[in-house]
Design a protein around this motif. Structure first.
Motif, PDB file in Angstrom:
ATOM      1  N   PRO A  24      -4.722  -7.558   3.739  1.00  0.00           N
ATOM      2  CA  PRO A  24      -3.504  -7.439   2.929  1.00  0.00           C
ATOM      3  C   PRO A  24      -3.732  -6.465   1.771  1.00  0.00           C
ATOM      4  CG  PRO A  24      -4.233  -9.743   3.152  1.00  0.00           C
ATOM      5  CD  PRO A  24      -5.323  -8.892   3.694  1.00  0.00           C
ATOM      6  N   LYS A  25      -2.736  -5.655   1.508  1.00  0.00           N
ATOM      7  CA  LYS A  25      -2.849  -4.698   0.401  1.00  0.00           C
ATOM      8  C   LYS A  25      -1.655  -4.884  -0.532  1.00  0.00           C
ATOM      9  CE  LYS A  25      -5.432  -1.162   2.952  1.00  0.00           C
ATOM     10  NZ  LYS A  25      -5.410   0.195   3.537  1.00  0.00           N
ATOM     11  N   PRO A  26      -1.698  -5.928  -1.319  1.00  0.00           N
ATOM     12  CA  PRO A  26      -0.538  -6.237  -2.170  1.00  0.00           C
ATOM     13  C   PRO A  26      -0.367  -5.274  -3.337  1.00  0.00           C
ATOM     14  CG  PRO A  26      -2.321  -7.779  -2.597  1.00  0.00           C
ATOM     15  CD  PRO A  26      -2.799  -6.902  -1.484  1.00  0.00           C
ATOM     16  N   TRP A  27      -1.161  -4.220  -3.358  1.00  0.00           N
ATOM     17  CA  TRP A  27      -1.099  -3.235  -4.451  1.00  0.00           C
ATOM     18  C   TRP A  27      -0.493  -1.911  -4.004  1.00  0.00           C
ATOM     19  CZ3 TRP A  27      -3.941   0.612  -2.344  1.00  0.00           C
ATOM     20  CH2 TRP A  27      -4.892   0.234  -1.380  1.00  0.00           C
ATOM     21  N   VAL A  28      -0.245  -1.771  -2.718  1.00  0.00           N
ATOM     22  CA  VAL A  28       0.202  -0.477  -2.176  1.00  0.00           C
ATOM     23  C   VAL A  28       1.542  -0.058  -2.787  1.00  0.00           C
ATOM     24  CG1 VAL A  28       1.249   0.473  -0.069  1.00  0.00           C
ATOM     25  CG2 VAL A  28      -1.069  -0.440  -0.005  1.00  0.00           C
ATOM     26  N   LEU A  29       1.702   1.229  -3.003  1.00  0.00           N
ATOM     27  CA  LEU A  29       2.973   1.766  -3.487  1.00  0.00           C
ATOM     28  C   LEU A  29       3.738   2.339  -2.294  1.00  0.00           C
ATOM     29  CD1 LEU A  29       1.897   3.705  -6.724  1.00  0.00           C
ATOM     30  CD2 LEU A  29       2.380   1.268  -6.431  1.00  0.00           C
ATOM     31  N   ASP A  30       4.833   1.675  -1.954  1.00  0.00           N
ATOM     32  CA  ASP A  30       5.622   2.166  -0.820  1.00  0.00           C
ATOM     33  C   ASP A  30       7.113   2.028  -1.118  1.00  0.00           C
ATOM     34  OD1 ASP A  30       5.719  -0.544  -0.805  1.00  0.00           O
ATOM     35  OD2 ASP A  30       5.108  -0.825   1.273  1.00  0.00           O
ATOM     36  N   GLY A  31       7.439   1.997  -2.403  1.00  0.00           N
ATOM     37  CA  GLY A  31       8.829   1.777  -2.804  1.00  0.00           C
ATOM     38  C   GLY A  31       9.000   0.303  -3.105  1.00  0.00           C
ATOM     39  N   ALA A  32       9.534   0.004  -4.287  1.00  0.00           N
ATOM     40  CA  ALA A  32       9.616  -1.393  -4.729  1.00  0.00           C
ATOM     41  C   ALA A  32      10.829  -2.068  -4.117  1.00  0.00           C
ATOM     42  CB  ALA A  32       9.668  -1.450  -6.253  1.00  0.00           C
TER      43      ALA A  32
END
Lengths: 238, 347, 73
Positions: free
Chosen positions: B191-199
């Protein structure tokens, strides 16, 4: 915009440009699709004010970071926000080559002709005759070179589809800036390629002028070195 | 399947098989086979290949790709890695997973394109600015180029930290059989709960390393150091060859570890009780393991293609400088078996 | 907190966001805004809505404000 008041000096143009970006994203309903890349410089803390996903980048590498994000997430709106030190000095290679690749990103380039964060040193865009902390007397062409016109340089690149230089000196110019930002985002959504909006912006603190005088200086002096208007893509667009 | 391939290409395939889907690089010898391989393979697996305008740009593209959640990698050779150090520091500070490959050549400066091991300090002691560490893996064969690169992605994601493959031009360019299961599964997704992919449907996030609030940066550093301590406890790997009962130990990594193994066989055939310690992880370094071996009376010869860099860590481990000797060659010189054997005999 | 609210335009100026740059004062043709005498909590000069009744709600001050300090409802 988030609720936090900004750290910018009174009359700084960054606040206006920050707000315009938020307005455009809201109007285009893109907030949830956006990833922005903040530079090193006065606007490094942009992520404290914007309520959408943002990342920092090393000084000048802003378009490289944006390239990485956009290639991985091609359906998101990815833009860089850069000052003239970040974009036109240490990051010259990155901005030119992102444009040359026709990277499908947008760049909002805020040009205030000075390094504000570090104390008012000469920027590549500092005008001849302008006082800075690293040009004793003032900027001299024979010693310090000339104001660098990145937009005009990039206009020759086939991958660059839209370039417009605007300012924020009056409500009319603010509206033009907003429209230019919107157009840049629309071009990206239409997958047409690289676009950039350069905003001539005041730095009252390091220009040694009050905010109003700073606006007049842009109108009277800065635009002579950096003419306003669409530099590329006038007949082009969605 | 068995393939005959180069170390550089095996490294590329290891990355692809691990799930790497973003590669940015800039030409430099002796790692060019890797960049060329990625340019061909990435499109085949739906990944991204970019030949960047500079090393600086390449490593920052990797930063961006990692921000967006992709398994990403860049590679270079010594002078290019120096250029990447700024970006590597940012990646470590922002706690992003990424893999950086250094196919070392002779230095300093532009040096030459012969194999070298003079970037050890740069790799294991931090390299860029600030307090951080890279996990550094040192393959010694084409097979290990594949396997270690595969593993590098797993470690990078497990610890959210950059991992370096530290190898040299000879390992990179030599051809050997590579064997792996074609049905090999990529590194399991974490899991990558820090990824930036649009909020979308969540609060907005930011990834940053500028921490200006009082005490914030110190707290972040303490957090990073805790992570590094945990890596030091859990991730040390080394190969021991005929160390049991040995009174003369060669310590070497990568290509020199491989030659060291041959030296041990030669010495043993002459009745000399030699052994080899080959660190597979250069950071974390096997201090404890080497200290244990040093608890007897064994003497150590550290062999490197450098003026002596890893030897400093071996001295720290052994804690008896009189028992640690060094033999190295620089500027592309490769210590030969007979040279090493002669020096082991002199111990 | 908003200083004053106009019946016509509902202009509000957040004194604590204001840095006193005066760009709004300058752009307002109807002289709705003027500099306050004191300073805000940050110790900065600020602007007040002095004549809310004169505000037409044109929004030019909002456009020029670098600090998102003015709202017109």
């Amino acid at each position: 915009m988030k609720q936090a008041p900004t750290h910018y000096c009174p009359g700084c143009g960054h606040g206006i440009v920050h707000r315009l970006i938020c307005e455009v994203l809201d109007e285009m309903n893109l907030k949830e699709k956006t990833v922005a890349v903040a530079p090193v410089g006065c606007s490094v803390l942009a992520y404290d004010y914007w309520d959408f996903d943002t990342t920092e980048a090393a000084h000048g590498r802003t378009p490289a970071v944006a390239t990485g994000i956009k290639r991985v997430l091609p359906d998101r709106l990815v833009f860089t926000y850069q000052g003239d030190g970040d974009l036109a000095a240490i990051g010259t290679a990155e901005i030119i080559h992102s444009g040359n690749r026709g990277e499908n990103i947008s760049t909002i380039f805020v040009n205030n002709g000075v390094y504000g964060m570090t104390g008012g040193q000469m920027a590549p865009t500092t005008l001849i005759g302008q006082v800075s902390t690293t040009t004793p007397g003032s900027r001299r062409a024979d010693r310090d070179g000339y104001p660098l016109k990145i937009m005009e340089m990039m206009a020759v690149l086939p991958g660059v589809v839209y370039l417009e230089r605007t300012t924020v000196t009056s409500p009319k110019e603010v509206t033009k800036t907003k429209n230019a930002i919107k157009r840049s985002f629309e071009i990206q959504l239409a997958e047409e390629g690289f676009s950039m909006v350069e905003v001539l912006s005041p730095c009252p603190t390091y220009w040694g002028l009050d905010p109003s005088q700073s606006m007049r200086r842009i109108e009277n002096e800065v635009v002579k070195a950096f003419p306003l208007g669409v530099i590329k893509g006038g007949d082009h667009g969605p | 399947m068995k393939y005959l391939t180069t170390g550089n290409e095996a490294c590329g395939e290891g990355a692809i098989r691990a799930g790497c889907r973003f590669y940015a690089g800039y030409p430099i010898t002796p790692q060019n086979e890797l960049t060329a391989y990625m340019s061909k393979r990435m499109p085949e697996v739906g990944g991204v290949f970019i030949q960047s305008e500079s090393e600086l740009s390449a490593v920052n593209m990797v930063f961006g790709a990692a921000v967006a959640g992709a398994r990403s990698m860049t590679s270079s050779s010594s002078p290019g890695i120096s250029l990447k150090q700024e970006g590597i520091s940012y990646i470590a500070a922002a706690e992003l997973p990424a893999v950086i490959v250094n196919v070392m050549r002779g230095g300093p400066g532009l040096g030459n394109i012969a194999p070298g091991q003079a970037d050890y300090f740069q790799a294991v002691k931090g390299g860029g600015h600030g307090d951080y560490r890279l996990i550094v893996l040192a393959p010694a064969s084409v097979q290990e180029m594949f396997e270690f690169t595969f593993k590098a992605f797993s470690l990078a994601e497990k610890y959210r930290t950059p991992v370096m493959i530290l190898t040299d031009g000879m390992i990179g360019q030599m051809m050997e059989p590579l064997e792996f299961d074609d049905a090999i599964k990529p590194v399991p997704a974490v899991p990558k709960p820090w990824v930036l992919d649009g909020a979308k449907g969540r609060p907005s996030r930011s990834i940053k390393s500028l921490l200006l609030k009082d005490g914030e940066l110190e707290a972040h550093n303490i957090h990073l150091q805790k992570k590094f301590s945990s890596i030091e406890k859990k991730e040390v790997e080394l190969e021991l060859y005929k160390v049991k009962g040995a009174d003369r130990i060669i310590v070497a990594y990568g290509l020199m570890g491989r030659i060291g193994r041959e030296c041990v066989d030669t010495l043993r055939s002459k009745g000399i009780k030699a052994g080899l310690v080959r660190p597979l992880t250069l950071w974390p370094f096997p201090y404890k393991e080497i200290r244990k071996i040093a608890s007897g009376k064994a003497k150590f010869l550290v062999v490197e293609m450098s003026a002596g860099q890893m030897v400093e860590d071996v001295r720290l481990a052994v804690q008896d400088d009189k028992r640690v000797r060094f033999y190295g060659r620089m500027g592309g010189g490769v210590p030969e078996e007979k040279e090493i054997v002669a020096r082991v005999k002199q111990l | 907190m908003p200083e004053k609210t106009s019946h016509r335009s509902g202009i509000k100026l957040d004194k604590e966001r204001c840095k006193g740059c005066m760009l709004c004062v300058e752009v307002c043709q109807r002289k709705v805004l003027e500099p306050a005498k004191g300073v805000n909590k940050k110790g900065m000069g600020y602007v007040v809505v002095a004549a809310a009744g004169k505000c037409s709600g044109c929004g030019l001050c909002v456009m020029m404000c670098p600090d998102c300090g003015i709202e017109i409802s």
